[in-house]
Design a protein around this motif. Structure first.
Motif, PDB file in Angstrom:
ATOM      1  N   ASP A 119       0.974  -1.251   0.296  1.00 56.59           N
ATOM      2  CA  ASP A 119      -0.163   0.107  -0.066  1.00 56.59           C
ATOM      3  C   ASP A 119       1.049   1.186   0.079  1.00 56.59           C
ATOM      4  O   ASP A 119       2.130   1.185   0.452  1.00 56.59           O
ATOM      5  CB  ASP A 119      -0.735   0.011   1.212  1.00 56.59           C
ATOM      6  N   LEU A 120       0.491   2.393  -0.499  1.00 54.79           N
ATOM      7  CA  LEU A 120       1.331   3.595  -0.357  1.00 54.79           C
ATOM      8  C   LEU A 120       0.085   4.728  -0.224  1.00 54.79           C
ATOM      9  O   LEU A 120      -0.821   4.889  -0.863  1.00 54.79           O
ATOM     10  CB  LEU A 120       1.647   3.734  -1.909  1.00 54.79           C
ATOM     11  N   SER A 121       0.213   5.535   0.826  1.00 58.53           N
ATOM     12  CA  SER A 121      -0.501   6.474   1.253  1.00 58.53           C
ATOM     13  C   SER A 121       0.292   7.903   0.976  1.00 58.53           C
ATOM     14  O   SER A 121       1.261   8.048   1.366  1.00 58.53           O
ATOM     15  CB  SER A 121      -0.963   6.491   2.513  1.00 58.53           C
ATOM     16  N   PHE A 122      -0.427   9.016   0.199  1.00 58.68           N
ATOM     17  CA  PHE A 122       0.153  10.322   0.249  1.00 58.68           C
ATOM     18  C   PHE A 122      -0.840  11.323   1.269  1.00 58.68           C
ATOM     19  O   PHE A 122      -2.145  11.231   1.162  1.00 58.68           O
ATOM     20  CB  PHE A 122      -0.020  10.849  -1.227  1.00 58.68           C
ATOM     21  N   MET A 123      -0.215  12.225   1.881  1.00 60.12           N
ATOM     22  CA  MET A 123      -1.050  12.968   2.800  1.00 60.12           C
ATOM     23  C   MET A 123      -0.391  14.426   2.529  1.00 60.12           C
ATOM     24  O   MET A 123       0.436  14.569   1.959  1.00 60.12           O
ATOM     25  CB  MET A 123      -0.642  12.499   4.187  1.00 60.12           C
TER      26      MET A 123
END
Length: 133
Positions: free
Chosen positions: A129-133
């Motif tokens: 998974d890859l999350s950008f904030m």
């Protein structure tokens, strides 16, 4: 697969962001930064984080925006051992969740995401998974 999930930040955990900043400063018109090393700060607030050469966001954000515009995020190198460690963990069944706060520049979101994914792929960095904030 185990039930274990490793959440891992990208910058200065997987990729050497500070080394990327240093290289960029050496190659561009930021001579005032060359007296500083971009070593890891002891605190993550600019006012308290010597040896960062920025007094605050007003000084940092234009530098970071120029770094992104020059493709800097796409050319970061992984830290020594990071790729191998993530591969070993994933092979052992650990779910790898990468997270980053790179979307701090309004209007540059797509370019930041593109450079990030290109860099992950180029270096073969495993993740689930890859999350950008």
């Amino acid at each position: 697969m185990t039930d274990f999930v490793l959440a891992c930040d990208l910058d200065d955990t997987v990729f050497g962001l500070h080394e990327g900043y240093w290289s960029y400063a050496c190659d561009t018109d930021y001579p005032e930064l060359l007296d500083h090393r971009f070593s890891l700060p002891k605190k993550w607030f600019f006012e308290d984080s010597h040896p960062w050469p920025f007094a605050g966001d007003a000084q940092f954000l234009p530098f970071h925006e120029a770094f992104v515009a020059a493709g800097g995020l796409a050319h970061l190198d992984p830290l020594s051992g990071a790729v191998e460690a993530l591969r070993r963990l994933q092979k052992d069944g650990v779910r790898i969740h990468l997270a980053t706060y790179r979307l701090m520049l309004p209007g540059h979101e797509l370019e930041i995401m593109k450079q990030t994914v290109e860099s992950l792929q180029r270096h073969g960095i495993p993740f689930d998974d890859l999350s950008f904030m």
